[in-house]
Scaffold this motif. Structure first.
Motif, PDB file in Angstrom:
ATOM      1  N   ASP A 118      44.393  42.724  73.914  1.00 18.38           N
ATOM      2  CA  ASP A 118      44.505  41.329  73.510  1.00 18.38           C
ATOM      3  C   ASP A 118      43.707  41.070  72.164  1.00 18.38           C
ATOM      4  O   ASP A 118      43.255  40.292  71.628  1.00 18.38           O
ATOM      5  N   HIS A 119      42.879  42.491  71.726  1.00 20.21           N
ATOM      6  CA  HIS A 119      42.113  42.209  70.485  1.00 20.21           C
ATOM      7  C   HIS A 119      42.332  43.663  70.056  1.00 20.21           C
ATOM      8  O   HIS A 119      42.824  44.691  70.466  1.00 20.21           O
ATOM      9  N   GLU A 120      41.728  43.723  68.569  1.00 24.38           N
ATOM     10  CA  GLU A 120      41.730  45.271  68.032  1.00 24.38           C
ATOM     11  C   GLU A 120      40.695  46.062  68.455  1.00 24.38           C
ATOM     12  O   GLU A 120      39.882  45.685  69.475  1.00 24.38           O
ATOM     13  N   PRO A 121      40.974  47.417  68.496  1.00 24.31           N
ATOM     14  CA  PRO A 121      39.982  48.449  69.243  1.00 24.31           C
ATOM     15  C   PRO A 121      38.625  48.245  68.476  1.00 24.31           C
ATOM     16  O   PRO A 121      38.328  48.119  67.507  1.00 24.31           O
ATOM     17  N   MET A 122      37.861  48.220  69.563  1.00 22.44           N
ATOM     18  CA  MET A 122      36.436  48.088  68.888  1.00 22.44           C
ATOM     19  C   MET A 122      35.596  48.675  70.330  1.00 22.44           C
ATOM     20  O   MET A 122      35.984  48.839  71.499  1.00 22.44           O
ATOM     21  N   CYS A 123      33.914  48.810  69.934  1.00 23.36           N
ATOM     22  CA  CYS A 123      33.405  49.360  71.041  1.00 23.36           C
ATOM     23  C   CYS A 123      33.152  48.305  72.375  1.00 23.36           C
ATOM     24  O   CYS A 123      33.460  47.210  71.966  1.00 23.36           O
ATOM     25  N   ASP A 124      32.965  48.769  73.508  1.00 20.89           N
ATOM     26  CA  ASP A 124      32.780  48.000  74.579  1.00 20.89           C
ATOM     27  C   ASP A 124      31.786  46.604  74.510  1.00 20.89           C
ATOM     28  O   ASP A 124      32.125  45.808  74.806  1.00 20.89           O
ATOM     29  N   CYS A 125      30.538  47.059  73.784  1.00 18.32           N
ATOM     30  CA  CYS A 125      29.940  45.994  73.602  1.00 18.32           C
ATOM     31  C   CYS A 125      30.359  44.750  72.566  1.00 18.32           C
ATOM     32  O   CYS A 125      29.893  43.692  72.794  1.00 18.32           O
ATOM     33  N   CYS A 126      31.096  45.303  71.409  1.00 18.95           N
ATOM     34  CA  CYS A 126      31.542  44.404  70.623  1.00 18.95           C
ATOM     35  C   CYS A 126      32.814  43.614  71.228  1.00 18.95           C
ATOM     36  O   CYS A 126      32.696  42.244  71.083  1.00 18.95           O
ATOM     37  N   GLY A 127      33.436  44.231  72.343  1.00 17.46           N
ATOM     38  CA  GLY A 127      34.560  43.478  73.038  1.00 17.46           C
ATOM     39  C   GLY A 127      33.862  42.679  74.005  1.00 17.46           C
ATOM     40  O   GLY A 127      34.348  41.517  74.146  1.00 17.46           O
ATOM     41  N   TYR A 128      32.688  42.885  74.589  1.00 16.51           N
ATOM     42  CA  TYR A 128      31.876  41.849  75.430  1.00 16.51           C
ATOM     43  C   TYR A 128      31.415  40.649  74.578  1.00 16.51           C
ATOM     44  O   TYR A 128      31.689  39.650  74.895  1.00 16.51           O
TER      45      TYR A 128
END
Length: 154
Positions: A118-128
């Motif tokens: 549901d979002h662009e690929p990013m690191c897990d911390c940015c996703g959180y």
């Protein structure tokens, strides 16, 4: 009079958020002390060791050198040198400066367009952080944090 009305403002002032986003997050009881959920996940603020693909890997027809590819907010740095496990891991760097490992299969799915997130690929911390900004948070954690704040205010 409520219990919080008796609390001195100078004692509570350091706990108050400094901006709008911090205020929204603090109001829900969430915080940004993030740790990876899975024990196999590697997340680091310092660069992870990488290696060049071996001649044997380059000879294989299904092997693709992903070094230098950009996927969303991530840039592929190289093959993870010291990390072993199920499948080959690649070191990626997020625009926030964090380094993580990803499997080649997930990177290739992003490149081909088969990514269904549901979002662009990013690191897990940015996703959180992104999930918190969108209002998706753990209600049990928020309730526990609110209870801790109430206990501290007593």
């Amino acid at each position: 009079m409520t219990r919080l009305a008796r609390v001195d403002f100078d004692a509570v002032a350091p706990l108050l958020p400094s901006d709008k986003v911090a205020g929204r997050v603090a109001a829900r009881g969430e915080h940004f002390d993030w740790k990876p959920d899975l024990p196999t996940t590697v997340h680091s603020s310092v660069p992870l060791a990488t290696r060049r693909p071996t001649a044997h890997e380059l000879c294989q027809p299904h092997y693709t050198d992903l070094t230098g590819k950009r996927i969303g907010r991530l840039t592929v740095m190289g093959v993870a040198a010291e990390i072993t496990g199920n499948g080959q891991k690649w070191v990626v760097r997020c625009v926030c400066g964090a380094y993580e490992t990803r499997k080649a299969r997930s990177i290739k799915s992003w490149l081909v367009g088969e990514w269904k997130g549901d979002h662009e690929p990013m690191c897990d911390c940015c996703g959180y952080t992104r999930r918190l900004q969108m209002g998706k948070f753990n209600k049990k954690k928020a309730a526990a944090a609110a209870e801790a704040i109430m206990e501290a205010a007593r």
